[in-house]
Scaffold this motif. Structure first.
Motif, PDB file in Angstrom:
ATOM      1  N   UNK A 215       0.832  -1.194   0.000  1.00 36.32           N
ATOM      2  CA  UNK A 215       0.000   0.000   0.000  1.00 36.32           C
ATOM      3  C   UNK A 215       0.873   1.252   0.000  1.00 36.32           C
ATOM      4  N   UNK A 216       0.638   2.130  -0.957  1.00 37.60           N
ATOM      5  CA  UNK A 216       1.489   3.314  -1.100  1.00 37.60           C
ATOM      6  C   UNK A 216       1.411   4.198   0.142  1.00 37.60           C
ATOM      7  N   UNK A 217       0.228   4.299   0.723  1.00 38.27           N
ATOM      8  CA  UNK A 217       0.090   5.158   1.902  1.00 38.27           C
ATOM      9  C   UNK A 217       0.907   4.580   3.049  1.00 38.27           C
ATOM     10  N   UNK A 218       0.792   3.270   3.197  1.00 35.66           N
ATOM     11  CA  UNK A 218       1.546   2.598   4.261  1.00 35.66           C
ATOM     12  C   UNK A 218       3.050   2.819   4.077  1.00 35.66           C
ATOM     13  N   UNK A 219       3.510   2.688   2.838  1.00 38.67           N
ATOM     14  CA  UNK A 219       4.944   2.862   2.600  1.00 38.67           C
ATOM     15  C   UNK A 219       5.362   4.297   2.869  1.00 38.67           C
ATOM     16  N   UNK A 220       4.511   5.247   2.439  1.00 38.01           N
ATOM     17  CA  UNK A 220       4.863   6.653   2.652  1.00 38.01           C
ATOM     18  C   UNK A 220       4.870   6.978   4.141  1.00 38.01           C
ATOM     19  N   UNK A 221       3.984   6.325   4.888  1.00 34.63           N
ATOM     20  CA  UNK A 221       3.916   6.631   6.305  1.00 34.63           C
ATOM     21  C   UNK A 221       5.068   6.035   7.096  1.00 34.63           C
TER      22      UNK A 221
ATOM     23  N   UNK B   5      -0.945  -0.689  -5.293  1.00 33.13           N
ATOM     24  CA  UNK B   5      -1.044  -1.243  -3.943  1.00 33.13           C
ATOM     25  C   UNK B   5      -2.374  -0.925  -3.310  1.00 33.13           C
TER      26      UNK B   5
ATOM     27  N   UNK C 337      -4.886   3.153   5.279  1.00 33.30           N
ATOM     28  CA  UNK C 337      -4.343   3.898   6.418  1.00 33.30           C
ATOM     29  C   UNK C 337      -4.398   5.394   6.116  1.00 33.30           C
ATOM     30  N   UNK C 343       2.351  14.786   3.756  1.00 32.17           N
ATOM     31  CA  UNK C 343       2.095  13.973   2.570  1.00 32.17           C
ATOM     32  C   UNK C 343       0.772  14.347   1.928  1.00 32.17           C
ATOM     33  N   UNK C 403       9.825   5.648  -2.041  1.00 33.41           N
ATOM     34  CA  UNK C 403       9.001   4.656  -1.366  1.00 33.41           C
ATOM     35  C   UNK C 403       8.662   3.523  -2.329  1.00 33.41           C
TER      36      UNK C 403
END
Lengths: 390, 215, 411
Positions: A215-221, B5, C337, C343, C403
């Motif tokens: 998940x891109x959000x997870x990675x960014x976080x 993702x 999430x 961001x 990322x």
């Protein structure tokens, strides 16, 4: 607003903070996160000094759950401390039991039968699965995933807890290991159930990773957030997945090879960045290795007694001496240090709690990050306040 | 590509959403008060005192008031006063009995150490868990009348364990009878579990400095 | 400007003859009731009836939506959701309402009492105002404005002001942080939200909602509706609009102002009882209004998706599309999430705004080439799709930066 008094006075301890003396910069904001904050994983408190949303100072405050564990241990018999170790890190009572039993067995020179050793490995790896899967869920909850990963994690954790309940009688407060063996023998049905769960766990992990790891959000976080250097990790005494995420190859299962771990083939995953994402991924990979250990240990479980026939339950008095027993708990090195003076109670009883030691670098990881990161960094440290405060 | 993702995640949650309607693996909850989970046989919560006979529980308690459990109990939730006199127990032997046997269930942590140390198989783990009460003082302090439950109940909740215990007790009684025939002085029942030498009424191990304080 | 500006005809005039009885029913009821009153009062009664209907219907939808959301989140999370109050938990919203009404209303002593009181009221008022211009059906536009689109976003943007009011007036550090976040979020996402539908205004040639829906009338190849979402640039704009709408309505994954795991409840921390319920209601109203806007702009408004389904009343189609969008929002909430504030703003400024600007050019190209036919039509599609995907990939690469999934070594 009428402005009779400054709305948020500057933090009293401004001396530690590199306050910018710039008329346009504004004041720092001191926020008390906890002890009743939703995501401090218990009664933990972080006194955070914020510059905007950036953390310039973080003071951890704990002890709200202090229960005098070590003094209690000196005032009860050796056996009497066993159920209290369940309540240290209440997610991992099996490994706590084992570490304590190991320390007492070292102290008393008590051998353990083969079958019990295998059972201990099986239960410890199941505990690792349930701890890591909980952590993965809670960490995602902290990033704001509205409970979905947490619920999936708990769905699987519940199956392992059912196993523990049918073996030891209690889901979390297992009180299962004894000095010289284990309390209850595992029935063939129980072993079959453990085998089924082991077989299915990999599939669950695949689904879980599909849900969130890419998940891109997870990675960014999480990527690049709360990075820990190997040097700092070593000098602060960090152990467990958090240390291995920084790239340091140190796993007590390989280093000490306690129990029968030397007979199993498994690998130790290592991270390169030491950030929150690495800490999360190392745990996911460790779960896969735990499945491998379980797949080897369950069929290889030898027959025989689970308790050394010479072991004593009543009137247990080890001879005077000292011992330190440690194992690789899911959170890190969990150790018990005991001094015996020959009486039924230990003269000194000391716990080395991985949660507390791993928590000591919290400020180093959080400085310069935002308040939203502090929460997930804390989540990735994987603390249980029962163990931190003892 | 950015977003792949996220789409994968959406796919997984959609699978679970649909799965919750037809796949029991994806809807594992039980509707508690109506549906109850089957407790495993080993499940333990709170101790009870075993009496041989349901009609006369106080007269047939296996407990002889030896106070070992009181001493070994880690949170010190057991309080026992033993009798000055002796009464015949279920087998007709004259025995000391507990005049007061209280367990404070608000303190008890169900660790089952009392069960393990009891040489007389007199205290066993119960399986009750719906014990909520409005009175947290007297209602949670159980006396011997509330604690006493017949052996048949024990067989009901822990069948295999109870069968083992009964067989062991029978064997011990036979051995004791034979011994009694052989020697004139009868000895009390022999402890079942690992330390066969420990006899019950043996005086308590004198606690060392800083030993267990009395409750 | 493309074509003649088609100012929408008067409400009842639009093809009233072709309408079925069900289609006309709401208006018939309104006019019948208003007819009872003397002529000078009729406009007042008519408007009041519209307002009552909107508040009642969308209040009901809000109540139902809270239940649907909890049920659906529950199902996504492998649990049944609320099922204790009434059959299948259907009375849960009523129970929630009673609970909210009877709860103690706590106001912190050091709070700004007036603002603390006004914030939920203002928030709800602004979010209800937005309903005024949404066409719920063929003839159901509460207020026909020439610049309806502008009005809608003006009213919608004011709601963030109320959130800031709440955060400031609570005199709570978490609330203040949330208020700051809310403002940052508003300023960041207002731009992509507005830019995303500028192409539509450009092509439709009107700011009127009815005009935009009229511009989406008709069928391609006989069965594909001419909705803007079925063009490459329209689809891109729809996605941008949805993301920005999620952010504007403070929904997950952009629910930073009330980020539970960080700021406890953000601007709602010091609110309890019915004031809290008002915030909740306003949030859902905002979500419903933005969904209604998305339907109007991209999904052909109340138009049926297939020619032979046109006999179903238009407001039913609007409702169906609304439900689909709302379920999609809930689905997203159950999956993602939360982003971090930097961001979040980066996503807006470095990704959505440039993408929306590029999309403006794409739409202009699409409009200029509207005369192309035959093989040129294919070229037109291919070029437009490339103009949508190319910037997306390039900007996406810049946005994700370093990322990416990692590989791990073993000792």
């Amino acid at each position: 607003m009428s402005g009779v008094e400054p709305m948020f006075p500057s933090p009293s301890s401004g001396a530690h903070v590199n306050a910018v003396h710039d008329p346009f910069h504004g004041d720092l904001l001191e926020v008390s996160m906890g002890p009743h904050h939703p995501s401090t994983h218990g009664v933990f408190r972080m006194m955070v000094t914020l510059d905007g949303e950036t953390i310039v100072k973080l003071k951890p405050v704990f002890g709200y759950l202090h229960r005098n564990h070590e003094k209690l241990g000196e005032n009860t018999s050796y056996l009497g401390s066993m159920p209290y170790t369940d309540r240290l890190d209440y997610l991992n009572s099996m490994t706590n039991n084992w570490a304590y039993a190991l320390a007492v067995e070292k102290l008393a020179g008590q051998p353990v039968p083969e079958r019990a050793e295998y059972l201990r490995v099986i239960l410890a790896e199941l505990t690792r699965l349930l701890n890591h899967v909980c952590l993965a869920g809670f960490l995602l909850q902290d990033t704001g995933a509205s409970g979905t990963p947490l619920m999936y994690a708990f769905r699987e954790r519940e199956k392992i807890l059912d196993l523990f309940e049918s073996l030891s009688g209690s889901r979390m407060m297992c009180n299962y290991q004894r000095f010289g063996g284990c309390r209850v023998d595992a029935s063939p049905e129980w072993l079959a159930g453990a085998q089924t769960i082991t077989n299915n766990f990999g599939r669950f992990l695949d689904e879980y990773e599909e849900l969130i790891t890419g998940n891109e959000i997870m990675m960014a976080r999480t990527q690049g957030v709360g990075a820990l250097t190997p040097e700092l990790a070593i000098s602060a005494g960090i152990t467990g997945p958090m240390l291995r995420a920084t790239g340091v190859n140190y796993d007590l299962r390989k280093v000490d090879a306690y129990g029968v771990y030397s007979r199993f083939d498994f690998r130790v995953p290592l991270g390169d960045h030491g950030d929150t994402y690495d800490r999360y991924m190392i745990r996911i990979l460790e779960m896969r290795e735990s499945i491998k250990i379980l797949q080897q240990a369950l069929p290889a479980l030898p027959a025989g007694p689970i308790m050394d026939p010479k072991a004593k339950i009543r009137g247990f008095r080890p001879k005077a001496g000292e011992a330190y027993g440690r194992i690789e708990g899911p959170k890190g090195e969990i150790g018990f240090y005991l001094i015996s003076d020959g009486s039924p109670n230990p003269y000194r009883y000391r716990v080395r709690p991985p949660s507390l030691v791993n928590l000591t670098v919290l400020e180093d990881m959080c400085l310069g990050q935002t308040i939203a990161d502090a929460v997930i960094i804390l989540g990735s440290v994987d603390i249980v306040l029962g163990e931190v405060d003892r | 590509m950015l977003g792949s993702g996220l789409l994968q995640g959406l796919k997984v949650t959609a699978k679970n959403l649909v799965g919750s309607f037809h796949d029991p693996e994806r809807l594992t909850t039980l509707e508690y008060p109506e549906q109850k989970a089957k407790l495993p046989e080993n499940y333990r919560n709170f101790p009870f005192l075993v009496s041989e006979n349901a009609t006369d529980p106080m007269g047939t308690l296996r407990c002889v008031g030896c106070q070992i459990c009181e001493k070994e109990c880690p949170p010190q939730c057991i309080y026992i006063e033993k009798s000055k006199d002796k009464k015949p127990d279920a087998t007709g032997k004259m025995q000391v009995y507990p005049v007061v046997f209280d367990i404070d269930t608000s303190v008890c942590m169900s660790c089952q150490i009392c069960v393990e140390v009891c040489p007389f198989e007199a205290i066993k783990m119960d399986q009750v868990f719906e014990i909520a009460t409005k009175d947290r003082f007297t209602a949670l302090l159980l006396d011997r009348n509330q604690l006493a439950k017949p052996n048949s109940y024990y067989h009901e909740i822990h069948p295999t364990e109870a069968a083992e215990v009964d067989a062991r007790l029978l064997a011990e009684r036979k051995a004791a009878e034979e011994k009694a025939k052989a020697a004139a002085t009868p000895k009390p029942a022999v402890a079942p579990t690992p330390s066969p030498t420990a006899t019950a009424p043996k005086p308590p191990e004198a606690p060392a400095a800083g030993g267990t304080p009395a409750p | 400007m493309i074509g003649a500006t088609s100012f929408s005809p008067l409400l009842l005039a639009a093809g009233a003859g072709a309408d079925s009885f069900l289609e006309r029913l709401p208006l018939v009821i309104r006019d019948t009731v208003a007819g009872v009153f003397p002529a000078p009062l009729q406009w007042l009664v008519g408007s009041t009836l519209s307002i009552v209907a909107i508040v009642a219907i969308f209040g009901g939808i809000f109540a139902g939506l809270t239940l649907v959301e909890r049920k659906m989140l529950g199902r996504i999370q492998n649990r049944p959701g609320p099922n204790r109050t009434g059959p299948m938990g259907l009375l849960q919203p009523i129970a929630d309402g009673i609970k909210a009404l009877t709860k103690e209303d706590i106001v912190p002593r050091s709070a700004d009492h007036l603002l603390h009181y006004l914030a939920p009221v203002a928030l709800l008022a602004f979010s209800i105002l937005t309903f005024a211009v949404i066409p719920f059906g063929r003839n159901l536009v509460p207020l026909e404005l020439d610049a309806a689109v502008l009005y809608f976003f003006a009213a919608g943007a004011a709601s963030e002001l109320a959130i800031f009011m709440a955060g400031w007036a609570s005199r709570n550090k978490f609330s203040l942080l949330a208020a700051m976040r809310a403002l940052a979020q508003l300023i960041s996402y207002e731009l992509p939200l507005l830019l995303s539908f500028v192409p539509i205004i450009m092509l439709a040639g009107t700011l009127s909602m009815t005009g935009i829906i009229d511009a989406q009338a008709g069928w391609q190849l006989g069965f594909i509706p001419r909705w803007y979402i079925f063009t490459p640039w329209g689809f891109a704009a729809f996605v941008i609009f949805l993301i920005a709408a999620l952010a504007e309505s403070n929904r997950s994954p952009f629910d930073l102002p009330e980020a539970e795991s960080e700021l406890i409840a953000g601007h709602l921390t010091e609110y309890s009882g019915f004031k809290y319920a008002l915030f909740f209601m306003a949030e859902y109203f905002g979500m419903i209004a933005l969904s209604g806007m998305a339907i109007t702009l991209f999904l052909g408004g109340w138009r049926a998706p297939l020619p032979f389904l046109e006999f179903i009343p238009s407001y039913a189609w609007f409702g169906a599309k609304l439900l689909v969008l709302l379920l999609f929002f809930i689905w997203i909430r159950g999956t993602f999430p939360r982003l971090r504030i930097d961001q979040l703003t980066r996503l807006a400024w470095k990704f959505l705004v440039p993408l929306a600007l590029v999309n403006l050019g794409t739409a202009a190209f699409w409009s200029l080439t509207s005369g192309w036919s035959g093989a040129l039509q294919l070229v037109r599609w291919a070029l437009t799709i490339a103009m949508v995907i190319g910037p997306f990939v390039l900007l996406g690469r810049g946005l994700s930066g370093t990322h990416r999934p990692r590989t791990y070594r073993y000792a």
